[in-house]
Design a protein around this motif. Structure first.
Motif, short mmCIF file in Angstrom:
data_model
loop_
_atom_site.label_atom_id
_atom_site.label_comp_id
_atom_site.label_asym_id
_atom_site.label_seq_id
_atom_site.Cartn_x
_atom_site.Cartn_y
_atom_site.Cartn_z
N THR A 1 0.84 -1.21 0.00
CA THR A 1 0.00 0.00 0.00
C THR A 1 0.87 1.25 0.00
OG1 THR A 1 -1.77 -1.15 1.16
CG2 THR A 1 -1.80 1.26 1.27
N ALA A 2 1.90 1.26 0.84
CA ALA A 2 2.80 2.42 0.92
C ALA A 2 3.49 2.68 -0.42
CB ALA A 2 3.83 2.22 2.02
N LEU A 3 3.94 1.62 -1.08
CA LEU A 3 4.61 1.79 -2.38
C LEU A 3 3.64 2.34 -3.42
CD1 LEU A 3 6.78 -1.44 -2.37
CD2 LEU A 3 7.62 0.93 -2.20
N GLN A 4 2.39 1.88 -3.38
CA GLN A 4 1.36 2.40 -4.29
C GLN A 4 1.13 3.89 -4.02
OE1 GLN A 4 -0.52 0.79 -6.85
NE2 GLN A 4 -1.09 2.91 -7.24
N LEU A 5 1.01 4.26 -2.75
CA LEU A 5 0.83 5.67 -2.38
C LEU A 5 2.04 6.51 -2.79
CD1 LEU A 5 -0.69 5.15 1.18
CD2 LEU A 5 -1.88 6.17 -0.77
N PHE A 6 3.24 5.97 -2.58
CA PHE A 6 4.47 6.67 -2.96
C PHE A 6 4.47 6.92 -4.47
CE2 PHE A 6 9.39 6.40 -3.18
CZ PHE A 6 9.53 7.76 -2.97
N ALA B 1 9.95 9.26 18.93
CA ALA B 1 9.30 10.07 19.96
C ALA B 1 7.78 10.06 19.82
CB ALA B 1 9.82 11.51 19.88
N GLY B 2 7.27 9.39 18.80
CA GLY B 2 5.83 9.37 18.56
C GLY B 2 5.28 10.69 18.06
N GLU B 3 6.13 11.47 17.39
CA GLU B 3 5.75 12.82 16.96
C GLU B 3 5.83 13.01 15.45
OE1 GLU B 3 8.39 15.32 19.19
OE2 GLU B 3 7.50 14.75 21.11
N LEU B 4 5.86 11.93 14.69
CA LEU B 4 5.99 12.06 13.23
C LEU B 4 4.63 12.34 12.61
CD1 LEU B 4 8.08 11.84 10.92
CD2 LEU B 4 7.30 9.50 10.59
N TYR C 1 7.65 12.37 0.70
CA TYR C 1 6.54 11.62 0.10
C TYR C 1 6.60 10.14 0.49
CZ TYR C 1 6.19 15.86 -2.78
OH TYR C 1 6.09 17.16 -3.21
N LEU C 2 7.82 9.61 0.62
CA LEU C 2 7.96 8.21 1.04
C LEU C 2 7.47 8.04 2.49
CD1 LEU C 2 8.89 5.29 0.58
CD2 LEU C 2 11.18 6.00 1.32
N PHE C 3 7.93 8.90 3.37
CA PHE C 3 7.53 8.81 4.78
C PHE C 3 6.03 9.07 4.95
CE2 PHE C 3 12.03 8.73 5.63
CZ PHE C 3 12.16 8.11 6.86
N GLU C 4 5.49 10.03 4.17
CA GLU C 4 4.04 10.26 4.21
C GLU C 4 3.29 9.00 3.79
OE1 GLU C 4 3.63 15.07 3.29
OE2 GLU C 4 3.30 13.63 1.67
N SER C 5 3.82 8.31 2.80
CA SER C 5 3.18 7.08 2.31
C SER C 5 3.19 6.01 3.39
CB SER C 5 3.88 6.59 1.05
OG SER C 5 3.82 7.56 0.03
N PHE C 6 4.31 5.89 4.10
CA PHE C 6 4.37 4.94 5.23
C PHE C 6 3.33 5.31 6.30
CE2 PHE C 6 9.16 4.07 4.35
CZ PHE C 6 8.85 3.04 3.46
N LEU C 7 3.24 6.61 6.60
CA LEU C 7 2.27 7.08 7.59
C LEU C 7 0.85 6.71 7.17
CD1 LEU C 7 3.12 10.78 8.63
CD2 LEU C 7 2.52 8.94 10.19
N GLU C 8 0.50 7.06 5.93
CA GLU C 8 -0.86 6.86 5.43
C GLU C 8 -1.21 5.37 5.32
OE1 GLU C 8 -1.25 9.15 1.80
OE2 GLU C 8 -0.38 10.89 2.82
N ALA C 9 -0.21 4.53 5.05
CA ALA C 9 -0.46 3.10 4.90
C ALA C 9 -0.57 2.38 6.25
CB ALA C 9 0.65 2.47 4.07
N GLY C 10 -0.31 3.11 7.33
CA GLY C 10 -0.43 2.50 8.66
C GLY C 10 0.80 1.77 9.15
N VAL C 11 1.93 1.96 8.45
CA VAL C 11 3.18 1.29 8.86
C VAL C 11 3.56 1.66 10.29
CG1 VAL C 11 5.67 1.16 8.40
CG2 VAL C 11 4.04 1.03 6.50
N PHE C 12 3.30 2.93 10.67
CA PHE C 12 3.75 3.41 11.98
C PHE C 12 2.70 3.26 13.06
CE2 PHE C 12 6.26 6.56 9.16
CZ PHE C 12 7.24 5.62 8.92
#
Length: 192
Positions: free
Chosen positions: A9-14, A134-137, A179-190
């Motif tokens: 999902t993250a790669l698709q979003l990226f 830190a849980g602040e991303l 954009y990569l980190f946003e994709s990880f965030l949106e895909a629920g990786v974190f």
């Protein structure tokens, strides 16, 4: 944590983000580089989407790395490819995002012979990992990190050729990393 599903999902979003922003990324690259970062990344992500992304985490990271190294010109292909290869190695023993991203950032630093503060993609990677710990991303924090590269003088990569004139421009690799980190965030990786 990373799972095969949220990584796909993250790669698709990226890919979607890069395709939508490739002109912007190339505009960022024009005054301080070759002006091709967006097009190169766009080509690379198309190759990732065409790759076989089945299987476990290591298999997906490896397929992504090979696609990026094979299709992205300039420094971005080897650097993003190295990041994916390092995450592939780390994902054999862990699905923890901090562990995998730390391995990736170390690989980028080694491959690019670069460090924090040199106006590169690492100016997003290292602080983003610290924020994640830190849980602040957040997306706003990521955008802020890319914005901070504007004030830096490039001492590595193509942008270092223009020296002082690199000040005042956002680093394109830092922005594509957002954009990569946003994709990880949106895909629920974190997500916990």
């Amino acid at each position: 944590m990373f799972t095969p599903d949220n990584l796909r999902t993250a790669l698709q979003l990226f890919n979607e983000k890069i395709q939508a922003k490739k002109d912007y990324l190339s505009e960022l690259d024009t005054p301080i580089g070759d002006g091709d970062h967006g097009n190169n990344m766009g080509r690379g992500l198309e190759a990732v989407m065409a790759a076989n992304l089945d299987g476990d985490l290591p298999a997906i990271f490896k397929a992504s790395a090979m696609a990026l190294i094979g299709k992205v010109g300039g420094a971005s292909g080897p650097l993003y490819g190295t990041a994916m290869m390092e995450m592939m190695k780390a994902s054999k023993d862990s699905d923890d995002p901090v562990t995998l991203l730390t391995a990736a950032a170390a690989g980028i630093a080694k491959r690019g012979n670069s460090a924090l503060g040199e106006k590169t993609m690492l100016d997003v990677w290292f602080p983003a990992i610290d924020l994640l710990k830190a849980g602040e991303l957040t997306e706003a924090a990521l955008q802020e990190l890319a914005g901070k590269t504007k004030d830096l003088k490039a001492t590595k990569g193509r942008a270092s050729y223009v020296g002082e004139r690199s000040i005042g421009h956002i680093d394109p690799g830092a922005m594509s990393s957002v954009y990569l980190f946003e994709s990880f965030l949106e895909a629920g990786v974190f997500d916990d």
